[in-house]
Design a protein around this motif. Structure first.
Motif, PDB file in Angstrom:
ATOM      1  N   ALA A 293       4.795  -6.556  -8.967  1.00  0.00           N
ATOM      2  CA  ALA A 293       3.307  -7.141  -8.950  1.00  0.00           C
ATOM      3  C   ALA A 293       3.137  -7.923  -7.701  1.00  0.00           C
ATOM      4  CB  ALA A 293       2.823  -7.994 -10.174  1.00  0.00           C
ATOM      5  N   THR A 294       4.187  -8.743  -7.342  1.00  0.00           N
ATOM      6  CA  THR A 294       4.347  -9.700  -6.238  1.00  0.00           C
ATOM      7  C   THR A 294       4.136  -8.955  -4.866  1.00  0.00           C
ATOM      8  OG1 THR A 294       5.670 -11.271  -7.297  1.00  0.00           O
ATOM      9  CG2 THR A 294       5.600 -11.501  -4.948  1.00  0.00           C
ATOM     10  N   ARG A 295       4.711  -7.667  -4.914  1.00  0.00           N
ATOM     11  CA  ARG A 295       4.592  -6.814  -3.862  1.00  0.00           C
ATOM     12  C   ARG A 295       3.192  -6.082  -3.598  1.00  0.00           C
ATOM     13  NH1 ARG A 295       7.774  -1.091  -3.140  1.00  0.00           N
ATOM     14  NH2 ARG A 295       7.055  -0.231  -1.267  1.00  0.00           N
ATOM     15  N   ALA A 296       2.536  -6.006  -4.788  1.00  0.00           N
ATOM     16  CA  ALA A 296       1.330  -5.279  -4.754  1.00  0.00           C
ATOM     17  C   ALA A 296       0.246  -6.529  -4.351  1.00  0.00           C
ATOM     18  CB  ALA A 296       0.835  -4.891  -6.320  1.00  0.00           C
ATOM     19  N   LEU A 297       0.630  -7.586  -4.614  1.00  0.00           N
ATOM     20  CA  LEU A 297      -0.351  -8.904  -4.103  1.00  0.00           C
ATOM     21  C   LEU A 297      -0.206  -9.118  -2.797  1.00  0.00           C
ATOM     22  CD1 LEU A 297       0.330 -11.901  -6.794  1.00  0.00           C
ATOM     23  CD2 LEU A 297      -1.859 -10.787  -5.967  1.00  0.00           C
ATOM     24  N   GLU A 298       0.949  -8.948  -2.054  1.00  0.00           N
ATOM     25  CA  GLU A 298       1.135  -9.190  -0.713  1.00  0.00           C
ATOM     26  C   GLU A 298       0.479  -7.819  -0.038  1.00  0.00           C
ATOM     27  OE1 GLU A 298       5.279  -9.234  -0.580  1.00  0.00           O
ATOM     28  OE2 GLU A 298       5.371 -11.352  -1.167  1.00  0.00           O
ATOM     29  N   THR A 299       0.603  -6.704  -0.413  1.00  0.00           N
ATOM     30  CA  THR A 299       0.042  -5.711   0.139  1.00  0.00           C
ATOM     31  C   THR A 299      -1.471  -5.688   0.243  1.00  0.00           C
ATOM     32  OG1 THR A 299       2.012  -4.503  -0.561  1.00  0.00           O
ATOM     33  CG2 THR A 299       0.206  -3.183   0.394  1.00  0.00           C
ATOM     34  N   ALA A 300      -1.904  -6.023  -1.210  1.00  0.00           N
ATOM     35  CA  ALA A 300      -3.306  -6.221  -1.379  1.00  0.00           C
ATOM     36  C   ALA A 300      -4.030  -7.255  -0.560  1.00  0.00           C
ATOM     37  CB  ALA A 300      -3.732  -6.512  -2.779  1.00  0.00           C
ATOM     38  N   ARG A 301      -3.429  -8.244  -0.407  1.00  0.00           N
ATOM     39  CA  ARG A 301      -4.200  -9.261   0.491  1.00  0.00           C
ATOM     40  C   ARG A 301      -4.047  -8.835   2.033  1.00  0.00           C
ATOM     41  NH1 ARG A 301      -1.310 -14.169  -3.288  1.00  0.00           N
ATOM     42  NH2 ARG A 301      -3.076 -14.322  -4.744  1.00  0.00           N
ATOM     43  N   ALA A 302      -2.996  -8.388   2.553  1.00  0.00           N
ATOM     44  CA  ALA A 302      -2.894  -7.858   3.843  1.00  0.00           C
ATOM     45  C   ALA A 302      -3.899  -6.776   4.038  1.00  0.00           C
ATOM     46  CB  ALA A 302      -1.443  -7.295   4.342  1.00  0.00           C
ATOM     47  N   ALA A 303      -4.065  -5.951   2.973  1.00  0.00           N
ATOM     48  CA  ALA A 303      -5.174  -4.845   3.479  1.00  0.00           C
ATOM     49  C   ALA A 303      -6.489  -5.224   3.223  1.00  0.00           C
ATOM     50  CB  ALA A 303      -4.633  -3.640   2.565  1.00  0.00           C
ATOM     51  N   GLY A 304      -6.907  -6.345   2.431  1.00  0.00           N
ATOM     52  CA  GLY A 304      -8.164  -6.600   1.905  1.00  0.00           C
ATOM     53  C   GLY A 304      -8.634  -5.734   0.760  1.00  0.00           C
ATOM     54  N   ALA A 305      -7.784  -5.553  -0.282  1.00  0.00           N
ATOM     55  CA  ALA A 305      -8.104  -4.746  -1.078  1.00  0.00           C
ATOM     56  C   ALA A 305      -8.080  -5.554  -2.565  1.00  0.00           C
ATOM     57  CB  ALA A 305      -7.077  -3.582  -1.577  1.00  0.00           C
ATOM     58  N   ARG A 306      -9.329  -6.183  -2.546  1.00  0.00           N
ATOM     59  CA  ARG A 306      -9.632  -7.384  -3.577  1.00  0.00           C
ATOM     60  C   ARG A 306      -9.211  -6.908  -4.997  1.00  0.00           C
ATOM     61  NH1 ARG A 306      -9.155 -12.369  -5.289  1.00  0.00           N
ATOM     62  NH2 ARG A 306     -10.666 -13.035  -6.678  1.00  0.00           N
ATOM     63  N   ASP A 307      -9.837  -5.472  -5.392  1.00  0.00           N
ATOM     64  CA  ASP A 307      -9.493  -4.985  -6.489  1.00  0.00           C
ATOM     65  C   ASP A 307      -8.093  -4.579  -7.114  1.00  0.00           C
ATOM     66  OD1 ASP A 307      -9.161  -2.953  -4.515  1.00  0.00           O
ATOM     67  OD2 ASP A 307      -9.968  -1.389  -6.133  1.00  0.00           O
ATOM     68  N   ALA A 308      -7.232  -4.294  -6.044  1.00  0.00           N
ATOM     69  CA  ALA A 308      -5.874  -4.350  -6.352  1.00  0.00           C
ATOM     70  C   ALA A 308      -5.186  -5.474  -6.444  1.00  0.00           C
ATOM     71  CB  ALA A 308      -5.225  -3.432  -5.092  1.00  0.00           C
ATOM     72  N   GLU A 309      -5.735  -6.493  -5.717  1.00  0.00           N
ATOM     73  CA  GLU A 309      -5.197  -7.975  -5.788  1.00  0.00           C
ATOM     74  C   GLU A 309      -5.410  -8.583  -7.101  1.00  0.00           C
ATOM     75  OE1 GLU A 309      -5.941 -12.502  -3.770  1.00  0.00           O
ATOM     76  OE2 GLU A 309      -7.132 -10.512  -2.946  1.00  0.00           O
ATOM     77  N   VAL A 310      -6.620  -8.353  -7.669  1.00  0.00           N
ATOM     78  CA  VAL A 310      -7.017  -8.950  -9.021  1.00  0.00           C
ATOM     79  C   VAL A 310      -6.021  -8.072 -10.044  1.00  0.00           C
ATOM     80  CG1 VAL A 310      -8.812  -9.227 -10.887  1.00  0.00           C
ATOM     81  CG2 VAL A 310      -9.391  -9.754  -8.394  1.00  0.00           C
ATOM     82  N   GLY A 311      -5.951  -6.920  -9.891  1.00  0.00           N
ATOM     83  CA  GLY A 311      -5.217  -6.292 -10.794  1.00  0.00           C
ATOM     84  C   GLY A 311      -3.746  -6.821 -11.160  1.00  0.00           C
TER      85      GLY A 311
END
Length: 917
Positions: free
Chosen positions: A500-518
Motif C-alpha cells: 500500500a505504501t508503494r502504491a501511494l508513492e506511485t499514485a502520487r508521482a503519477a497523479g492517479a488520485r483514485d489509486a491514491e485514495v484506494g
C-alpha cells in the motif's frame, strides 16, 4: 377505442385502492397484465384520469419493441410528456435532465446508474403525489426493468404510485420479464391485476357502445371476439365498412389495411417499420411521396382509425396492428425501408437497430459501438454491454472494424466486461476478461471482480500479474492498490503495508488520485486492525480531504472516515463524518448505493449507541419489514436494535419476514442475534440460547461479533440456571480477543473491549458469582457513550452490590439505570428493573417511593395524564403516535407502580401527587 370502460369495475377498484394508499402515505406498485387487446391501456387511462382529479402529477412512458437498444426509453418518454413544472424539476437533476431534449449528457464520475435511480426517487418525492405509468413492460430494456425493481423496493412512505402494464401472451418461458414479475409479486407493496376476457354480457354492452348493430351482428361479434375488446372493435369496424369477416385477428387487421389507397398502404408500411410511433417529417421522407399526396394518405389512414395523431407524429392505434402490417412486409421491402430509416436517423441505438435489420453490417457495427458509449454515459450498463457485444459479434464480418468502431477490439471487449460488472454480472465480466490478452489493466479489473466474488486466491494471482505487466506509473499504481486490497484479510496480510505504501508513492508521482485514495483506505484499515488508530485516522482524513472524480471511491472514503471514529467510540466525530457522507450521497443521487446505504446504517448505529433513540427509530422506520431480497433483509435487521430494546410490537412481524434469510451469515448474525435478546426479554432463555448457538456455528473463529453473541448466550444460561456450555462460550470469546480474524490478534475498540469484559462478568454470574468490581469495570468500559449498555450493566451491578450487602450503592445504580431506561423508553429493561426493585424493596418501586411520580417514566406520566383526561387506549395511541398495544403495556405498568386497580384510581392518585400539572 371508444371512451367508455365496460366490465372492469373490480380491476379499476383495485388500482384505485393503490392510488388511495399512495395519497395516505403508503407507496405502492400495480402490475397490470393481460393478452394483447384485452383493455390494459384503457383501464390505465381511466386510472390516470382519476389520479389527475385527485391532484396527482402524472408521468406516462411507453416501452418500444427495440429490445435493449434504447435504455430508459419509457422514463425519457414520461419526462418529455410531463407537465412543465415536473420537467423543470427533472432538469434540476443532472442525471435526469440528460434524458430531456436539448440537454447535455453528464460527465461520468462512476455509479452512474445508481445516481440516476436515486435522482428519480428524489424527483418523485419532490413532485408527490405522483402516478408513474410504464406501458408495455414486455418490451422494456434491462435498465428499465432494473428501475422498476428499484422503485418497487424503495418507495415506501412517499405519495408515489407506479403502474406497469404487460402482455401475458408475450411472456414465453425465457422472457426476461417473467423472473422480474415473479420477484415483484412477492412484495407486499405490489398489487397484481390480471385482465381476463370480458364475459358475454359485458362484451355485448361494450359492442353496443361502439354504435348501432343488429342482433345477428352483435351475436357474431361477441361470439368471434372471444372476450377481447380490441378484436371486437375491429370486427365492428369491418362490418360497418361492409366487409366480410375473415378468420383470425391478423387477417382481420390486414383486411382493413387493404382497403386503403396504394399511397395509404405505402405510408402505413413505412410507419410499421419505424415502430409503434413515428415523426411526421421522418415518415414523409421514408415514404418518398410528394407532400400533398403524403398528407392525403395520412388523412385517409387517420380517418379509418389505423393511426392516431400523437404530438408531431403518428402512433398506431394498437401495437397488434403495427405488428400485423410489419409481419406482412416482403423481405426485400422490409430491408429497403429499414435502410431508408437508417439514412435519416441520428440516434445511435435506433441506427444500430435499422442498420442490422437492413443488413448493413458495417453501419450496424459503428452505430452499436457508439450506442454502447452513449448508454454508458446515461448510466445504462446492461444496454451498453449489449451494444458492445453486438459490435463484437459483427467484428469478423466487417472490414476496417476498428476504424468503424473508433477503438480496438480489445478495448471494446474490455469496455463490455466492465459494463457487465457494473450491471451486476461479475461472472460474465470475469469470463470476458479472461478471454482477453492479460494486460495490466485487464488483470487489475479481473482481480477486483474476483475479490468481489470472494475468490481470494484468483484475485491475488490476477493482481500480481497486473503489477508485473504494468507499462506506465498510473496503471502500476492502480494495480498495486488492488493487490494490497486483495491481501488485506489473507494469510499474507503482513505484505499489505509495504504494498500500500508503494502504491501511494506511485499514485502520487503519477497523479492517479483514485489509486491514491484506494491505497490510503486499505492501509488505514490495515493499521487500524494492528492497533495504530491515530495513524488510521490520519490516513482516512487524507483520503477524504479531496474528491477523486470517482464517486464510489469518495463515498468509500467518507464511510471509513466515519466508521473508524465510531469504532473508537468517538461518536460526535463519527456523526459529523457520517452526515458529510450522507449529504454527498443525497446530492449525487446515491442514497441507495452500497456506500450510501452503509453510511445511513452507520448513522443509525451512532444514534442508537448515543441514546438518540427517537432519531434512531425514525431512521429504522425506512427499513422495510416485508423483505424479499438478502440486501433488504440485512437492511431490515438493523431496525431490530431499536425495536427489541423498546419492546415494540413490530418485532415479531419483522422476524417472521427475516426468518427465510437465516441461512446467510450476516443476516443471521444481525437478526437472529437480536431475536435471542428478544426471547430473553420475553422470558424464553431456551429459545435465546438456540438462536445464539445457531449463529455461532456459522461464524469464523476470531470474528469480533462473537463477543456480543457469547455474552447473550451466557445471559441465557444464567436465566436457565445451568453452567453447561458456559466454558465453551467464554473460550470462543477469549479466542476472538487473542487471535482476531487473521489468527494473529487485532485491535479492539472500546465497544469490543466492553463486550469482552461483559462476557467475563456474565460467565461469573452463570457460576453464581457476583463480582462487583468486574461489573464496575464493565460499566466503565461501556461509558464511552453507549447509553443503553451502561444502563443494562448498571442493572447487573446493582444485583451484585445487593448480594454483597451494599444496599445503598445498589439502589443508587438501580436508580441511574431506571432513569436512563425511562429516557430511552426501553420498556423491557424498565420492566426488568421494576421487578428487581420490587424484589429488593427499593424506594421508588411503590407509592410514594422515589418521589411523587411513584417511579413512573416520562412516557408513563404522559400516558397517565391522557388517562386522566378520559381518553381510551386507542385515542392515546393516536395522540402519541404509538401502537395500541404499547399503550396497554404503559397503562398496566402505571397501575402496578401506583398500586391501584382501575384507571379512575390511577387518575386520582396522579392528581394527589401533582402529576397532572
Amino acid at each position: 377505442m371508444n371512451g367508455l370502460l365496460v366490465g372492469r369495475a373490480a380491476e379499476l377498484a383495485r388500482l384505485v385502492r393503490v392510488l388511495r394508499s399512495a395519497i395516505e402515505g403508503t407507496a405502492g406498485v400495480a402490475l397490470v397484465g393481460g393478452d394483447a387487446g384485452i383493455g390494459k391501456t384503457r383501464l390505465v387511462a381511466e386510472l390516470v384520469a382519476q389520479a389527475r382529479e385527485r391532484g396527482f402529477n402524472v408521468l406516462v412512458g411507453q416501452c418500444a419493441e427495440l429490445g435493449d437498444a434504447l435504455p430508459y426509453l419509457p422514463l425519457a418518454d414520461a419526462l418529455r410528456g410531463a407537465e412543465p413544472a415536473v420537467r423543470e424539476a427533472a432538469a434540476a437533476h443532472p442525471m435526469l435532465g440528460q434524458l430531456l431534449p436539448g440537454m447535455e449528457s453528464v460527465p461520468s464520475t462512476g455509479l452512474t446508474q445508481q445516481r440516476l435511480f436515486g435522482s428519480l426517487l428524489g424527483l418523485l418525492s419532490g413532485v408527490q403525489p405522483v402516478l408513474f405509468v410504464i406501458e408495455d413492460l414486455h418490451w422494456a430494456d434491462r435498465s428499465t426493468r432494473d428501475l422498476l425493481v428499484f422503485l418497487s423496493r424503495m418507495v415506501q412512505t412517499e405519495q408515489v404510485c407506479v403502474v406497469g402494464t404487460y402482455r401475458t401472451d408475450d411472456l414465453h418461458r425465457r422472457h426476461p420479464l417473467r423472473s422480474v414479475l415473479a420477484e415483484l409479486k412477492r412484495l407486499p407493496t405490489v398489487t397484481g391485476v390480471e385482465l381476463g376476457p370480458l364475459g358475454s354480457g359485458d362484451m355485448s354492452d361494450y359492442v353496443a357502445t361502439l354504435g348501432a348493430v343488429d342482433a345477428r351482428e352483435l351475436g357474431e361479434i361477441v361470439s368471434r371476439a372471444d372476450g377481447n375488446p380490441f378484436y371486437a372493435e375491429e370486427l365492428f369496424a369491418a362490418l360497418a365498412e361492409g366487409d366480410s369477416l375473415p378468420d383470425g385477428l391478423a387477417s382481420l387487421l390486414m383486411s382493413r389495411v387493404e382497403v386503403l389507397s396504394e399511397a395509404g398502404q405505402r405510408v402505413l408500411r413505412a410507419a410499421a417499420v419505424a415502430g409503434r410511433r413515428v415523426e411526421d417529417e421522418l415518415l414523409r421522407e421514408v415514404s418518398g411521396l410528394p407532400l400533398a399526396e403524403f398528407e392525403e394518405a395520412v388523412r385517409e389512414i387517420v380517418s379509418r382509425g389505423l393511426l392516431r395523431v400523437d404530438g408531431y407524429g403518428y402512433a398506431f392505434r394498437h401495437a397488434l396492428l403495427q405488428e400485423a402490417v410489419y409481419t406482412d412486409l416482403l423481405p426485400g421491402e422490409r430491408t429497403r425501408l429499414h435502410a431508408a430509416f437508417a439514412r435519416l436517423l441520428t440516434s445511435p441505438a435506433e441506427l444500430a437497430h435499422h442498420y442490422l435489420a437492413g443488413h448493413d453490417l458495417a453501419g450496424a457495427l459503428a452505430a452499436s459501438a457508439e450506442a454502447g458509449r452513449l448508454a454508458e454515459r446515461l448510466g445504462a450498463p446492461a444496454e451498453a454491454h449489449s451494444h458492445y457485444d453486438q459490435a463484437l459479434g459483427l467484428w469478423d464480418r466487417v472490414e476496417n472494424a476498428a476504424e468503424l468502431a473508433g477503438e480496438s477490439r480489445a478495448r471494446l471487449a474490455f469496455r463490455s466486461a466492465v459494463m457487465a460488472a457494473d450491471s451486476g454480472d461479475n461472472h460474465r465480466a470475469v469470463v470476458q476478461l479472461r478471454a482477453l490478452s492479460p494486460t495490466s489493466e485487464v488483470c487489475e479489473r479481473l482481480a477486483y471482480y474476483l475479490y468481489e466474488t470472494d475468490d481470494q486466491t484468483g484475485a491475488i494471482a490476477a493482481a500480481e500479474r497486473a503489477v508485473q505487466s504494468a507499462e506506465d506509473e498510473s496503471t502500476r499504481a492502480r494495480a498495486l492498490a488492488t493487490h494490497a486490497r486483495t491481501l488485506l484479510w489473507s494469510p499474507r496480510h503482513r505484505e499489505v503495508e509495504a504494498l500500500a505504501t508503494r502504491a501511494l508513492e506511485t499514485a502520487r508521482a503519477a497523479g492517479a488520485r483514485d489509486a491514491e485514495v484506494g491505497a490510503l483506505l486499505t492501509l488505514a484499515t490495515h493499521v487500524e486492525y494492528r492497533g495504530d488508530v491515530a495513524r488510521a485516522h490520519e490516513l482516512v482524513q487524507t483520503a477524504s480531504a479531496q474528491d477523486t472524480g470517482d464517486l464510489a471511491m469518495d463515498l468509500r472514503a467518507r464511510f471509513h472516515h466515519a466508521r473508524i471514529h465510531y469504532d473508537q467510540g468517538l461518536l460526535a466525530e463519527a456523526a459529523e463524518a457520517a452526515d458529510e457522507g450522507i449529504r454527498m450521497a443525497f446530492e449525487t443521487g446515491l442514497k441507495w448505493s452500497t456506500y450510501g446505504t452503509d453510511l445511513r446504517f452507520l448513522r443509525f448505529l451512532i444514534h442508537y449507541v448515543a441514546g438518540e433513540w427517537d432519531q434512531a427509530e425514525a431512521v429504522a422506520g425506512s427499513f422495510g419489514a416485508r423483505v424479499g431480497t438478502l440486501h433488504e433483509a440485512t437492511l431490515s435487521s438493523f431496525a431490530l436494535f431499536i425495536e427489541v430494546a423498546r419492546g415494540l410490537p413490530a418485532v415479531e412481524g419483522r422476524l417472521g419476514w427475516l426468518r427465510p434469510f437465516w441461512s446467510d451469515e450476516l443476516a443471521s448474525y444481525m437478526s437472529r442475534g437480536l431475536a435471542a435478546e428478544h426471547a430473553l426479554w420475553q422470558g424464553d432463555p431456551a429459545t435465546a440460547l438456540e438462536h445464539v448457538r445457531a449463529v455461532m456455528a456459522t461464524l469464523i473463529p476470531g470474528e469480533a461479533g462473537i463477543l456480543r453473541l457469547a455474552t447473550v448466550g451466557l445471559w441465557a444460561l444464567a436465566e436457565l440456571g445451568t453452567t453447561e456450555g458456559a466454558d465453551d462460550l467464554l473460550s470462543r470469546a477469549r479466542f476472538a480477543i487473542e487471535h482476531g480474524f487473521t489468527g494473529e490478534g487485532g485491535h479492539l475498540g472500546p465497544e469490543g473491549r466492553a463486550w469482552a469484559l461483559r462476557a467475563e462478568a456474565e460467565w461469573q454470574r452463570v457460576h453464581g458469582r457476583h463480582d462487583v468490581e468486574l461489573w464496575r469495570r464493565v460499566v466503565s468500559a461501556f461509558d464511552f457513550g453507549f447509553v443503553y449498555e451502561v444502563a443494562r450493566t448498571r442493572w447487573r451491578l446493582a444485583e451484585a452490590l445487593l448480594v454483597a450487602g451494599d444496599r445503598e450503592a445498589a439502589q443508587a445504580e438501580w436508580e441511574l439505570a431506571r432513569e436512563a431506561a425511562g429516557k430511552l423508553r426501553a420498556a423491557p429493561l424498565e420492566n426488568a428493573l421494576l421487578e428487581f426493585g420490587r424484589r429488593a424493596r427499593f424506594g421508588g418501586g411503590g407509592p410514594g417511593g422515589g418521589g411523587p411520580g411513584g417511579g413512573l417514566t416520562a412516557r408513563e406520566v404522559e400516558v397517565l395524564r391522557l388517562v386522566a383526561e378520559g381518553l381510551t387506549n386507542r385515542e392515546i395511541a393516536e395522540r402519541l403516535f404509538i401502537a395500541h398495544k404499547t399503550v396497554s403495556v404503559h397503562v398496566s405498568n402505571i397501575l402496578g407502580k401506583l398500586e391501584v386497580s382501575t384507571r379512575t384510581q390511577a387518575a386520582a392518585a396522579a392528581r394527589q401527587r401533582g402529576l397532572l400539572t
